[in-house]
Scaffold this active site. Structure first.
Site, short mmCIF file in Angstrom:
data_model
loop_
_atom_site.label_atom_id
_atom_site.label_comp_id
_atom_site.label_asym_id
_atom_site.label_seq_id
_atom_site.Cartn_x
_atom_site.Cartn_y
_atom_site.Cartn_z
N PRO A 84 -11.75 -2.00 46.43
CA PRO A 84 -12.95 -2.81 46.14
C PRO A 84 -14.01 -2.73 47.23
O PRO A 84 -15.19 -2.97 46.97
CB PRO A 84 -12.39 -4.24 46.02
CG PRO A 84 -10.93 -4.07 45.74
CD PRO A 84 -10.52 -2.81 46.44
N ASP A 157 -8.72 5.50 34.34
CA ASP A 157 -8.57 4.40 35.28
C ASP A 157 -9.84 4.34 36.12
O ASP A 157 -10.04 5.14 37.03
CB ASP A 157 -7.34 4.65 36.17
CG ASP A 157 -7.14 3.58 37.23
OD1 ASP A 157 -7.91 2.59 37.25
OD2 ASP A 157 -6.22 3.73 38.06
N ASN A 215 -3.98 -3.78 34.59
CA ASN A 215 -3.23 -3.56 35.83
C ASN A 215 -2.64 -4.90 36.25
O ASN A 215 -3.37 -5.90 36.37
CB ASN A 215 -4.16 -3.01 36.91
CG ASN A 215 -3.44 -2.66 38.20
OD1 ASN A 215 -3.95 -2.93 39.28
ND2 ASN A 215 -2.27 -2.07 38.11
N PHE A 220 -2.73 -8.60 41.88
CA PHE A 220 -3.91 -8.25 41.08
C PHE A 220 -3.57 -8.33 39.60
O PHE A 220 -2.47 -7.94 39.18
CB PHE A 220 -4.39 -6.83 41.44
CG PHE A 220 -5.67 -6.44 40.76
CD1 PHE A 220 -6.89 -6.83 41.27
CD2 PHE A 220 -5.65 -5.67 39.60
CE1 PHE A 220 -8.08 -6.48 40.63
CE2 PHE A 220 -6.82 -5.31 38.97
CZ PHE A 220 -8.05 -5.72 39.48
#
Length: 297
Positions: A84, A157, A215, A220
């Site tokens: 991120p 992804d 995911n 997460f």
């Protein structure tokens, strides 16, 4: 054989297709760092060297043609960077991917259509139980005036949640040069002019809402995998639903005995939208002048 350390530095993607139905016309491997190096406006950008070039992420673009109808489709499969803290890199990677897909599509449109079925092949296909397939095989193959007429699917992804710049770019077709996901870094024309595309795409799950997650780990839990499609040429028949919430409540994350990956599979079934037929111009009748009418009265 690769060592464990080498495996951690190598990215990979695979696309499988039904060989009995489609012909593989071409395949392209896109290495984002290599493509970025080819851009003159990136070569003087420190952020590109420091942030983009160290990533090994790729995409695979497959050009397929239906063996019976000659209909073409482009499938792009990708894996973007995960961290991120590098959402600017993800945005650059997806912009490079879509630019390459658009270029590949334009070249694909220039390929001549496959030969129409011969009388013998059409006769042999009459034994097929599907009347619609027989009718399709008897039609001339489609001609694509440009790459934007070819159906496109971009999946993989994306390591980006639905409120990210990556999602915004793919769904809206544009990103402003000062978008917050560039994180004030400099990436040539991307951060002076913005980025845009003309593929007209939606997520396959747009109508039903993205899954609660694709995911699922102990730290997460969000959707980051998507199937994007060109809405002018494809329609969604159905999508695979989410995992039963009652089951999820008892889990701490994937993989486990039932799910072999921390990512869930997402699935969509598409149908081709009929191409708009351009009616041939009708012959204009000859004019009738009043003088000639009176002369023959």
């Amino acid at each position: 054989m690769m060592s464990e350390n080498e495996r951690r530095l190598v990215d990979g993607c695979a696309t499988f297709y039904k060989a009995s139905k489609y012909t593989l016309v071409e395949k392209h491997l896109i290495e984002f760092s290599a493509v970025a190096m080819q851009r003159p406006d990136f070569k003087k950008t420190d952020d590109m060297f420091n942030r983009v070039l160290g990533k090994d992420h790729i995409a695979v673009v497959t050009l397929l043609e239906n063996k019976e109808t000659g209909t073409r489709i482009i499938i792009a499969n990708t894996h973007l960077h995960w961290d991120p803290a590098y959402r600017d890199v993800k945005l650059v990677q997806v912009a490079l991917l879509i630019e390459e897909v658009e270029k590949i599509a334009q070249n694909f449109a220039k390929y001549p259509p496959r030969l129409p079925p011969t009388p013998s092949s059409a006769a042999s296909s009459s034994t097929s139980p599907s009347v619609s397939e027989n009718n399709a095989s008897s039609r001339p193959p489609p001609v694509y005036s440009d790459g934007y007429k070819i159906p496109v699917i971009v999946c993989g992804d994306f390591n980006s949640i639905p409120n990210s710049g990556v999602y915004e770019f793919l769904s809206n077709g544009t990103i402003a040069p000062d978008h917050e996901d560039f994180m004030s870094h400099t990436y040539g024309k991307y951060t002076t002019e913005g980025i845009r595309h003309r593929l007209g795409m939606k997520s396959a799950y747009a109508a039903t809402g993205e899954p609660p997650f694709t995911n699922f780990t102990t730290s997460f839990y969000d959707p980051i995998d998507y199937i994007w499609y060109s809405t002018s040429h494809l329609s969604v028949n159905s999508v695979l639903g989410p995992v039963d919430p009652a089951y999820i409540e008892k889990q701490v994350g994937f993989p486990n005995a039932h799910f072999p990956s921390d990512h869930l599979a997402i699935v969509s079934e598409f149908r081709l939208r009929p191409q708009r037929e351009v009616a041939p111009p009708t012959a204009r009748p000859p004019p009738v002048f009043p003088e000639s009418s009176r002369a023959h009265a």
